[in-house]
Design an enzyme around this catalytic site. Structure first.
Site, PDB file in Angstrom:
ATOM      1  N   TRP A  33       0.849  -1.189   0.000  1.00 12.92           N
ATOM      2  CA  TRP A  33       0.000   0.000   0.000  1.00 12.92           C
ATOM      3  C   TRP A  33       0.888   1.244   0.000  1.00 12.92           C
ATOM      4  O   TRP A  33       1.867   1.334   0.745  1.00 12.92           O
ATOM      5  CB  TRP A  33      -0.898  -0.034   1.237  1.00 12.92           C
ATOM      6  CG  TRP A  33      -1.818   1.134   1.389  1.00 12.92           C
ATOM      7  CD1 TRP A  33      -2.676   1.625   0.454  1.00 12.92           C
ATOM      8  CD2 TRP A  33      -1.988   1.949   2.550  1.00 12.92           C
ATOM      9  NE1 TRP A  33      -3.376   2.692   0.958  1.00 12.92           N
ATOM     10  CE2 TRP A  33      -2.974   2.910   2.252  1.00 12.92           C
ATOM     11  CE3 TRP A  33      -1.415   1.955   3.817  1.00 12.92           C
ATOM     12  CZ2 TRP A  33      -3.388   3.870   3.166  1.00 12.92           C
ATOM     13  CZ3 TRP A  33      -1.831   2.900   4.737  1.00 12.92           C
ATOM     14  CH2 TRP A  33      -2.804   3.847   4.407  1.00 12.92           C
ATOM     15  N   ASP A  39      -0.774  -5.105   9.530  1.00 12.98           N
ATOM     16  CA  ASP A  39      -1.739  -4.123   9.042  1.00 12.98           C
ATOM     17  C   ASP A  39      -2.984  -4.908   8.643  1.00 12.98           C
ATOM     18  O   ASP A  39      -2.941  -5.706   7.704  1.00 12.98           O
ATOM     19  CB  ASP A  39      -1.164  -3.360   7.849  1.00 12.98           C
ATOM     20  CG  ASP A  39      -2.076  -2.229   7.373  1.00 12.98           C
ATOM     21  OD1 ASP A  39      -3.207  -2.127   7.881  1.00 12.98           O
ATOM     22  OD2 ASP A  39      -1.669  -1.455   6.497  1.00 12.98           O
ATOM     23  N   LYS A  48     -13.184  -0.425   5.682  1.00  9.93           N
ATOM     24  CA  LYS A  48     -13.692  -1.314   4.641  1.00  9.93           C
ATOM     25  C   LYS A  48     -14.787  -2.237   5.165  1.00  9.93           C
ATOM     26  O   LYS A  48     -15.849  -2.354   4.563  1.00  9.93           O
ATOM     27  CB  LYS A  48     -12.538  -2.158   4.065  1.00  9.93           C
ATOM     28  CG  LYS A  48     -11.354  -1.355   3.521  1.00  9.93           C
ATOM     29  CD  LYS A  48     -11.744  -0.492   2.359  1.00  9.93           C
ATOM     30  CE  LYS A  48     -10.538   0.058   1.610  1.00  9.93           C
ATOM     31  NZ  LYS A  48      -9.660   0.912   2.417  1.00  9.93           N
TER      32      LYS A  48
END
Length: 413
Positions: A136, A217, A253
């Protein structure tokens, strides 16, 4: 009398690779345009989706007429407890023993900033942070901002469009003892490729043998497979094996709370006394950043996770979102095969989560932008959530044409 122009020497910064996709999409007037760059869920009509469980939680909060006082620096205690239980599992030994330090964050980005800021000050090992290649986009600037040295371990195999597990394991094994290893807990962004459970077990042993520190993460728990327990496997396994992991957890999300910025940062420590000392320093990291975290997103998460009916509804909704993306993967694969698209496209189905690495070259992406009005990032990543029955046929045909070298200019479409 002239006024000095203090900012004449400020250079133009580079455009954000993700925001740039959305900007280009918005300017395009074609009725066929498709945006597959945005990392946010879209429903079958291509519209932003607010979960019913979230709407019900909103109503409950409104009825309570809660105040808007500051939260403690580390956040809402009930939100922190429930978030940790969701991530680690209620039967987690460190959780039961009070050995997990938790603080509220500004979603996953804020969690990473707390993590890296704390590590830069207090981690006694090597200040190298090993990050997958690719990863990311925000991981690197966040780490570099606090002075950590970013290293890259192999992850994506361009030849197989799959995981380079041996390269990954070898690079982690060769890193200096006591390095920081960043791992995506599930639904790797941007590739959509995850290690298998056996791979995770091997990685645990490799990392333990080198005395590395793991930073997870986790932005997609439940959103990857539709099962919050399955998606937390890596995190929970590492904790069971005795790793004192760090975790950045986001609800953007899996609850669709993109703009609410709800998340946590947590650490497994050795004792309750150590936890208090660690938290005292975490507060010092947070205080000059945002002082006190936002309240509304935490209230929404807390309301859903503490109400059995809402919790079950949310678990059903997150599975529905995951299943729709899985269905789009199957549909896209079948269309590409029907169109006799050159190459092997099985990776579309084997990848997981919101994103998929198509294997397209940057030049092919440019052609899709220019000639087909299809927008994705230049590394070939697409957001599967942007596909639906209204645009998937057009996208598959455009993708097939660009691979075959048959894409035509806009005027001939």
């Amino acid at each position: 009398m002239s006024i000095t122009n203090f900012w004449s020497g400020v250079p133009q910064g580079p455009p954000d690779p993700i925001i740039g996709v959305t900007d280009a999409f918005k300017k395009d007037t074609s009725p066929n345009k498709v945006n597959l760059g945005v990392g946010a869920y879209r429903d079958e009509n291509g519209k932003p989706y607010v979960l019913e469980s979230v709407l019900k939680a909103e109503d409950i909060i409104h009825q309570k007429k809660l105040d808007k006082e500051y939260l403690p620096i580390t956040g809402d205690p009930d939100f922190l407890r429930l978030s940790a239980e969701l991530a680690y599992g209620k039967d987690s030994k460190p959780l039961q023993e009070g050995r997990i330090a938790v603080a509220q964050s500004i979603s996953g980005t804020g969690g990473l900033r707390i993590a890296t800021g704390f590590l830069a000050q207090f981690y006694p090992g090597v200040k190298d942070i090993w990050i997958p290649n690719p990863t990311w986009g925000n991981h690197i600037p966040i780490a570099e901002t606090v002075g950590l040295k970013v290293q890259r371990y192999r992850y994506f195999d361009k030849k197989t469009i799959g995981l380079d597990f041996q390269g990954m394991k070898e690079d982690i094994a060769n890193a200096k003892e006591g390095s920081i290893i960043l791992l995506h807990a599930c639904a790797h962004n941007p590739t959509g490729i995850d290690p298998t459970q056996d791979n995770w077990r091997e990685l645990s042993e490799t990392i333990k043998s080198k005395k590395h520190l793991v930073l997870f993460d986790m932005a997609y728990q439940g959103f990857a497979s539709g099962d919050v327990t399955r998606d937390a496997f890596a995190l929970r396994y590492f904790v069971e094996q005795g790793h004192q992991i760090l975790l950045c957890q986001s609800f953007a999300k899996n609850l669709g709370l993109y703009g609410e910025r709800a998340g946590t940062f947590s650490m497994v420590v050795s004792s309750t006394e150590e936890k208090e000392r660690v938290l005292s320093q975490i507060k010092r990291v947070i205080r000059p950043l945002w002082s006190s975290p936002p309240i509304h997103g935490a209230q929404l998460v807390k309301t859903i996770l503490s109400d059995q009916a809402l919790l079950e509804q949310w678990l059903g909704e997150v599975k529905k979102m995951a299943d729709r993306i899985i269905a789009m993967r199957e549909r896209l694969y079948n269309l590409l095969v029907e169109l006799k698209t050159p190459g092997e496209w099985g990776h579309i189905k084997s990848q997981i989560g919101m994103f998929s690495f198509t294997g397209l070259a940057p030049e092919q992406v440019d052609e899709l932008w220019e000639y087909a009005h299809v927008y994705l990032t230049r590394d070939g990543r697409i957001s599967m959530a942007g596909l639906n029955e209204g645009n998937i046929q057009y996208f598959a045909e455009s993708l097939s044409k660009v691979v075959k070298g048959e894409l035509k200019p806009k005027s001939s479409l």
